[in-house]
Write a protein that holds these residues in place. Structure first.
Motif, short mmCIF file in Angstrom:
data_model
loop_
_atom_site.label_atom_id
_atom_site.label_comp_id
_atom_site.label_asym_id
_atom_site.label_seq_id
_atom_site.Cartn_x
_atom_site.Cartn_y
_atom_site.Cartn_z
N VAL A 169 4.68 -89.29 -40.98
CA VAL A 169 5.46 -88.15 -40.33
C VAL A 169 5.79 -87.20 -41.48
O VAL A 169 5.60 -85.84 -41.20
CB VAL A 169 6.92 -88.70 -40.14
CG1 VAL A 169 7.85 -87.24 -39.71
CG2 VAL A 169 6.82 -89.52 -38.89
N ASP A 170 6.11 -87.50 -42.73
CA ASP A 170 6.16 -86.51 -43.98
C ASP A 170 4.78 -85.70 -44.24
O ASP A 170 4.95 -84.58 -44.19
CB ASP A 170 6.46 -87.07 -45.25
CG ASP A 170 8.11 -87.59 -45.11
OD1 ASP A 170 8.81 -87.30 -44.06
OD2 ASP A 170 8.58 -88.13 -46.11
N ILE A 225 2.02 -89.66 -38.13
CA ILE A 225 1.26 -88.31 -37.98
C ILE A 225 1.59 -87.80 -36.32
O ILE A 225 2.08 -86.57 -36.48
CB ILE A 225 -0.09 -88.60 -38.43
CG1 ILE A 225 -0.38 -88.82 -39.69
CG2 ILE A 225 -0.90 -87.36 -37.77
CD1 ILE A 225 -1.92 -88.87 -40.23
N GLU A 226 1.44 -88.93 -35.63
CA GLU A 226 1.77 -88.39 -34.08
C GLU A 226 2.98 -87.94 -33.87
O GLU A 226 3.31 -86.87 -33.18
CB GLU A 226 1.39 -89.37 -33.20
CG GLU A 226 -0.35 -89.91 -33.35
CD GLU A 226 -1.16 -88.83 -33.31
OE1 GLU A 226 -0.93 -87.82 -32.49
OE2 GLU A 226 -2.11 -88.94 -34.06
N LEU A 227 4.08 -88.63 -34.58
CA LEU A 227 5.36 -88.10 -34.36
C LEU A 227 5.66 -86.87 -34.91
O LEU A 227 6.47 -86.12 -34.30
CB LEU A 227 6.36 -89.28 -34.98
CG LEU A 227 6.25 -90.90 -34.24
CD1 LEU A 227 7.10 -91.68 -34.99
CD2 LEU A 227 6.88 -90.47 -32.98
N PHE A 282 -6.29 -86.21 -43.81
CA PHE A 282 -5.39 -87.17 -43.59
C PHE A 282 -5.55 -88.40 -44.38
O PHE A 282 -4.85 -89.00 -45.12
CB PHE A 282 -4.86 -87.63 -42.20
CG PHE A 282 -4.24 -86.76 -41.43
CD1 PHE A 282 -3.41 -85.64 -41.75
CD2 PHE A 282 -4.59 -86.70 -39.90
CE1 PHE A 282 -2.79 -84.82 -41.01
CE2 PHE A 282 -4.27 -85.58 -39.10
CZ PHE A 282 -3.21 -84.73 -39.57
N ALA A 283 -7.01 -88.90 -44.23
CA ALA A 283 -7.34 -90.03 -45.19
C ALA A 283 -7.44 -89.79 -46.58
O ALA A 283 -7.08 -90.83 -47.24
CB ALA A 283 -8.92 -90.51 -44.72
N GLY A 284 -7.78 -88.53 -46.85
CA GLY A 284 -7.31 -88.18 -48.51
C GLY A 284 -6.33 -88.40 -48.89
O GLY A 284 -5.95 -88.93 -50.09
#
Length: 210
Positions: A32-33, A155-157, A130-132
């Protein structure tokens, strides 16, 4: 455990855990962050919403983006696919510039006709981004898949929070009926993402010309 944010450059956020081995649920919060504090990802989602016109298109675009970034996030986090972070971040900034241009361009284009395809294509790159961030934190040896799943759910939230806020703003302020108010955020996003694109591109090219 607590989460500490450090910002290395505009639009990029590094999340560091203050404990070496965090418990699995913290990965939900980290996801989320990262979305909410990853301003390039936020601006990309906002520009996507400017492209769509109805609820069905919103669902298709969000679903396409989610599937794409979830795929590359998993592949990269599990070391199946690896790409250098610098060019990925530069292209992410470029994708925002492109969407800003399309939102200001009055002509019909393939991007406007098939925004879900654009969301999928660039979502693959955002997943690598995101993976980084996740690679800097690391995944636990026990519970890797669960931690990855929780990070992705986070991430979806965060993405849903952004979408809800943007759609609420469009509904409450009726910005679609005022061209100046409607287009001002697009110009702002275009300017800042252009700066990020040139800054990140220069970071790649400068060692080659120095």
């Amino acid at each position: 455990p607590k989460i500490h944010h450090t910002r290395s450059s505009p639009g990029l956020v590094s999340i560091e855990l203050l404990k070496i081995t965090p418990s699995l649920p913290i990965y939900l919060t980290i996801g989320v962050d990262h979305l909410l504090f990853g301003f390039d990802h936020v601006l990309f989602v906002i520009m996507l919403l400017y492209l769509v016109r109805n609820t069905l298109e919103i669902v298709k675009v969000v679903t396409s983006f989610t599937i794409a970034h979830s795929l590359t996030l998993a592949l990269s986090a599990l070391d199946i696919v690896t790409l250098s972070a610098a060019p990925v971040e530069a292209v992410i900034a470029g994708s925002i510039v492109l969407l800003a241009y399309e939102n200001l361009n009055g002509k019909t284009s393939l991007i406007k006709q098939y925004p879900f395809l654009v969301a999928f294509a660039f979502g693959l790159l955002h997943g690598l981004g995101f993976a980084g961030a996740l690679s800097e934190i690391g995944l636990p040896e026990n519970g890797t898949i669960t931690a990855l799943f929780l990070f992705n759910v986070g991430i979806e939230l965060g993405q849903l929070i952004i979408i809800a806020l943007v759609l609420a703003a469009l509904a409450v302020f009726h910005v679609r009926y005022n061209r100046l108010i409607y287009e001002t955020p697009i110009y702002f996003v275009g300017c800042i993402s252009s700066f990020w694109f040139f800054q990140r591109s220069w970071q790649i090219l400068s060692p080659l010309v120095s």
